[in-house]
Design a protein around this motif. Structure first.
Motif, PDB file in Angstrom:
ATOM      1  N   ALA A  23       0.834  -1.199   0.000  1.00 51.47           N
ATOM      2  CA  ALA A  23       0.000   0.000   0.000  1.00 51.47           C
ATOM      3  C   ALA A  23       0.869   1.249   0.000  1.00 51.47           C
ATOM      4  CB  ALA A  23      -0.923   0.010   1.216  1.00 51.47           C
ATOM      5  N   VAL A  24       2.123   1.070   0.398  1.00 52.74           N
ATOM      6  CA  VAL A  24       3.087   2.172   0.407  1.00 52.74           C
ATOM      7  C   VAL A  24       4.449   1.571   0.085  1.00 52.74           C
ATOM      8  CG1 VAL A  24       3.622   2.058   2.870  1.00 52.74           C
ATOM      9  CG2 VAL A  24       3.846   4.207   1.693  1.00 52.74           C
ATOM     10  N   GLY A  25       5.259   2.333  -0.611  1.00 59.06           N
ATOM     11  CA  GLY A  25       6.588   1.852  -0.966  1.00 59.06           C
ATOM     12  C   GLY A  25       7.584   2.062   0.161  1.00 59.06           C
ATOM     13  N   ALA A  26       8.704   1.374   0.079  1.00 58.37           N
ATOM     14  CA  ALA A  26       9.739   1.483   1.105  1.00 58.37           C
ATOM     15  C   ALA A  26      10.295   2.908   1.179  1.00 58.37           C
ATOM     16  CB  ALA A  26      10.859   0.488   0.833  1.00 58.37           C
ATOM     17  N   GLY A  27      10.440   3.536   0.031  1.00 59.26           N
ATOM     18  CA  GLY A  27      10.955   4.906   0.011  1.00 59.26           C
ATOM     19  C   GLY A  27      10.044   5.868   0.751  1.00 59.26           C
ATOM     20  N   ALA A  28       8.748   5.734   0.542  1.00 65.74           N
ATOM     21  CA  ALA A  28       7.789   6.602   1.231  1.00 65.74           C
ATOM     22  C   ALA A  28       7.808   6.341   2.726  1.00 65.74           C
ATOM     23  CB  ALA A  28       6.390   6.383   0.679  1.00 65.74           C
ATOM     24  N   ALA A  29       7.935   5.094   3.135  1.00 66.15           N
ATOM     25  CA  ALA A  29       7.989   4.764   4.557  1.00 66.15           C
ATOM     26  C   ALA A  29       9.223   5.378   5.209  1.00 66.15           C
ATOM     27  CB  ALA A  29       7.982   3.249   4.748  1.00 66.15           C
ATOM     28  N   VAL A  30      10.344   5.354   4.519  1.00 67.18           N
ATOM     29  CA  VAL A  30      11.575   5.956   5.054  1.00 67.18           C
ATOM     30  C   VAL A  30      11.424   7.461   5.165  1.00 67.18           C
ATOM     31  CG1 VAL A  30      14.012   6.385   4.552  1.00 67.18           C
ATOM     32  CG2 VAL A  30      13.075   4.089   4.279  1.00 67.18           C
ATOM     33  N   VAL A  31      10.839   8.082   4.157  1.00 75.74           N
ATOM     34  CA  VAL A  31      10.647   9.537   4.184  1.00 75.74           C
ATOM     35  C   VAL A  31       9.747   9.940   5.349  1.00 75.74           C
ATOM     36  CG1 VAL A  31       9.584  11.475   2.950  1.00 75.74           C
ATOM     37  CG2 VAL A  31      11.096   9.903   1.747  1.00 75.74           C
ATOM     38  N   VAL A  32       8.672   9.207   5.563  1.00 75.70           N
ATOM     39  CA  VAL A  32       7.755   9.520   6.662  1.00 75.70           C
ATOM     40  C   VAL A  32       8.447   9.320   8.007  1.00 75.70           C
ATOM     41  CG1 VAL A  32       5.615   8.800   7.801  1.00 75.70           C
ATOM     42  CG2 VAL A  32       5.687   9.081   5.335  1.00 75.70           C
ATOM     43  N   ALA A  33       9.242   8.264   8.142  1.00 70.77           N
ATOM     44  CA  ALA A  33       9.979   8.024   9.392  1.00 70.77           C
ATOM     45  C   ALA A  33      10.979   9.149   9.655  1.00 70.77           C
ATOM     46  CB  ALA A  33      10.690   6.680   9.338  1.00 70.77           C
ATOM     47  N   LEU A  34      11.691   9.568   8.626  1.00 69.69           N
ATOM     48  CA  LEU A  34      12.640  10.671   8.789  1.00 69.69           C
ATOM     49  C   LEU A  34      11.929  11.972   9.129  1.00 69.69           C
ATOM     50  CD1 LEU A  34      15.169   9.933   5.917  1.00 69.69           C
ATOM     51  CD2 LEU A  34      15.581   9.784   8.378  1.00 69.69           C
ATOM     52  N   PHE A  35      10.775  12.213   8.495  1.00 68.72           N
ATOM     53  CA  PHE A  35       9.990  13.404   8.810  1.00 68.72           C
ATOM     54  C   PHE A  35       9.607  13.410  10.283  1.00 68.72           C
ATOM     55  CE2 PHE A  35       5.774  15.376   9.285  1.00 68.72           C
ATOM     56  CZ  PHE A  35       6.119  16.682   8.985  1.00 68.72           C
ATOM     57  N   PHE A  37      11.112  11.857  12.715  1.00 69.90           N
ATOM     58  CA  PHE A  37      12.332  12.016  13.507  1.00 69.90           C
ATOM     59  C   PHE A  37      12.730  13.485  13.590  1.00 69.90           C
ATOM     60  CE2 PHE A  37      16.980  12.269  13.691  1.00 69.90           C
ATOM     61  CZ  PHE A  37      17.209  11.585  14.875  1.00 69.90           C
ATOM     62  N   TYR A  38      12.741  14.170  12.472  1.00 71.98           N
ATOM     63  CA  TYR A  38      13.120  15.583  12.480  1.00 71.98           C
ATOM     64  C   TYR A  38      12.043  16.472  13.088  1.00 71.98           C
ATOM     65  CZ  TYR A  38      17.292  14.449   9.898  1.00 71.98           C
ATOM     66  OH  TYR A  38      18.497  13.935   9.544  1.00 71.98           O
ATOM     67  N   LEU A  39      10.788  16.118  12.931  1.00 76.29           N
ATOM     68  CA  LEU A  39       9.700  16.866  13.557  1.00 76.29           C
ATOM     69  C   LEU A  39       9.825  16.842  15.074  1.00 76.29           C
ATOM     70  CD1 LEU A  39       7.013  18.403  13.201  1.00 76.29           C
ATOM     71  CD2 LEU A  39       5.868  16.200  13.345  1.00 76.29           C
ATOM     72  N   ALA A  40      10.291  15.715  15.615  1.00 78.87           N
ATOM     73  CA  ALA A  40      10.443  15.592  17.067  1.00 78.87           C
ATOM     74  C   ALA A  40      11.456  16.581  17.628  1.00 78.87           C
ATOM     75  CB  ALA A  40      10.856  14.171  17.422  1.00 78.87           C
ATOM     76  N   GLY A  41      12.340  17.083  16.802  1.00 75.42           N
ATOM     77  CA  GLY A  41      13.344  18.034  17.252  1.00 75.42           C
ATOM     78  C   GLY A  41      12.922  19.487  17.114  1.00 75.42           C
TER      79      GLY A  41
END
Length: 64
Positions: A23-35, A37-41
């Protein structure tokens, strides 16, 4: 008996399921995870945390 599940674990399971069923590609999952991570800061982290806390406290009360 009350069972609690960490929100991080629950979201990780959702991501794994989305990847598994393509339903989602690996690239999109990585981008969302990084987002996340950086949002938490940022200054927005407190607001996001409060919104999630309020939502998780409201969910058990739905339908009562």
């Amino acid at each position: 008996m009350e069972i609690t599940i960490s929100l991080v674990v629950l979201l990780a399971v959702v991501v794994v399921l989305l990847l598994r069923f393509k339903a989602v590609g690996a690239g999109a999952a990585v981008v969302v995870a990084l987002f996340g991570f950086y949002l938490a800061g940022t200054d927005a982290a407190d607001t996001v945390n409060q919104l999630v806390t309020d939502f998780t406290h409201a969910v058990p009360g739905i339908g009562r």
